[in-house]
Design a protein around this motif. Structure first.
Motif, PDB file in Angstrom:
ATOM      1  N   SER A 133      -3.225  -5.964   1.856  1.00  0.00           N
ATOM      2  CA  SER A 133      -3.364  -4.527   1.286  1.00  0.00           C
ATOM      3  C   SER A 133      -2.435  -3.470   1.788  1.00  0.00           C
ATOM      4  N   ARG A 174     -12.480   0.155  -0.695  1.00  0.00           N
ATOM      5  CA  ARG A 174     -11.154  -0.188  -0.378  1.00  0.00           C
ATOM      6  C   ARG A 174     -10.792   0.439   1.065  1.00  0.00           C
ATOM      7  N   ARG A 203       0.593  -1.851  -0.908  1.00  0.00           N
ATOM      8  CA  ARG A 203       0.608  -0.565  -1.259  1.00  0.00           C
ATOM      9  C   ARG A 203       1.774   0.510  -0.690  1.00  0.00           C
ATOM     10  N   TRP A 228      -2.106 -11.871  -0.956  1.00  0.00           N
ATOM     11  CA  TRP A 228      -1.876 -10.546  -1.149  1.00  0.00           C
ATOM     12  C   TRP A 228      -2.571  -9.631   0.286  1.00  0.00           C
ATOM     13  N   GLU A 230     -13.005   5.125  -4.589  1.00  0.00           N
ATOM     14  CA  GLU A 230     -12.933   3.677  -4.302  1.00  0.00           C
ATOM     15  C   GLU A 230     -13.117   3.435  -2.800  1.00  0.00           C
ATOM     16  N   ARG A 253      -1.733  -3.361  -8.082  1.00  0.00           N
ATOM     17  CA  ARG A 253      -2.745  -4.219  -7.796  1.00  0.00           C
ATOM     18  C   ARG A 253      -2.708  -5.563  -8.154  1.00  0.00           C
ATOM     19  N   HIS A 254      -3.274  -6.506  -7.404  1.00  0.00           N
ATOM     20  CA  HIS A 254      -3.503  -7.716  -7.708  1.00  0.00           C
ATOM     21  C   HIS A 254      -4.423  -8.079  -8.774  1.00  0.00           C
ATOM     22  N   ASP A 255      -4.154  -9.341  -9.426  1.00  0.00           N
ATOM     23  CA  ASP A 255      -5.129  -9.711 -10.494  1.00  0.00           C
ATOM     24  C   ASP A 255      -5.100 -11.170 -10.537  1.00  0.00           C
TER      25      ASP A 255
END
Length: 281
Positions: free
Chosen positions: A32, A150, A36, A30, A147, A126-128
């Motif tokens: 950023s 971030r 996005r 992932w 946030e 979002r990644h999980d």
């Protein structure tokens, strides 16, 4: 089952790239900005040299495309209007009210571009790693979030804040009959503060895209967008410093440098906006 082992990259408290192993044996990566802006993460099978892109669902992709188009267009138009205002000051009538009106209209587009850029971060998929680690999850729409840990949120928030500070400068530009001290306090100071915020936002953009290590990435479209925007911010700062009014004489340090810096810096933001139109899912 525990959390999968992760390898994080970034700078300070900011994570800009995260790698982890999936139950299948593949490696998920992932990043950023890619997540996005393009709504994707990379998955690499064991022993493979190339990764495949796994995209978010249609809802997230649609959001990213719309928000990217709005933000990019706003910066293209806003930059063009700022350049037009500087051109009027340099080659046109030079009327202060006319220039202020053009700048103010351009500032509204910069406000829009800044806020929509922030919305793009807030509503990005979002990644999980705990749930379905090989995919990006789409969450409900939000108009605001807080946030600060971030780097993408912090960069776009500082950018948006900079456009709001510029709005103060642009509104105060309509005031007439000000003393030199009032001009410097009400118009010049917000201009410089806005430029500083733009520079900080650009620096954070480099932190995100370079994963904390400053370097050239000429093959990356995102890197060029950040670099051209940062060049525009530097030129805006040069213009702002040149626009300081000397208290002893009531004359700007250099009106030509201020106008040329604004014109060329604004064109940088327009060019970066055009490039941003191509950085989409």
């Amino acid at each position: 089952m525990g959390q999968p082992e992760q390898h994080a990259e970034g700078a300070g408290p900011f994570i800009t790239r995260l790698s982890w192993h999936l139950p299948s044996g593949d490696t998920a990566v992932w990043e950023s900005r890619i997540a996005r802006r393009r709504g994707a993460l990379a998955v690499r099978p064991p022993g493979a040299t190339r990764s495949r892109q796994v995209r978010a669902d249609a809802v997230a992709i649609g959001r990213l495309r719309r928000l990217n188009a709005i933000a990019a267009t706003a910066f293209v138009v806003g930059g063009a209007l700022f350049a037009a205002g500087a051109a009027v000051a340099l080659f046109g009538s030079g009327d202060a009210t006319e220039c202020a009106s053009i700048y103010f209209t351009g500032g509204l587009f910069f406000n829009t571009g800044g806020y929509v850029s922030l919305l793009q971060v807030i509503n990005a998929p979002r990644h999980d790693t705990a749930a379905d680690g090989g995919r990006l999850a789409t969450h409900r729409w939000r108009w605001w979030s807080y946030e600060p840990m971030r780097v993408d949120w912090l960069s776009t928030f500082v950018l948006f804040l900079g456009t709001l500070v510029f709005a103060v400068n642009l509104l105060d530009s309509f005031l007439r009959g000000l003393s030199v001290q009032q001009v410097n306090r009400l118009i010049w100071v917000p201009d410089v503060v806005g430029c500083v915020l733009f520079l900080v936002s650009g620096h954070l953009g480099f932190v995100e895209i370079c994963h904390g290590r400053p370097r050239l990435r000429p093959r990356g479209l995102g890197w060029w967008i950040v670099a051209v925007n940062q060049l525009g911010s530097v030129l805006f700062m040069v213009a702002a410093l040149a626009a300081y009014t000397r208290p002893a004489t009531g004359i700007l340090i250099s009106a030509d440098v201020a106008n040329w810096g604004t014109l060329t810096g604004a064109l940088c933001f327009s060019v970066a906006g055009v490039l941003q139109l191509y950085e989409h899912p």
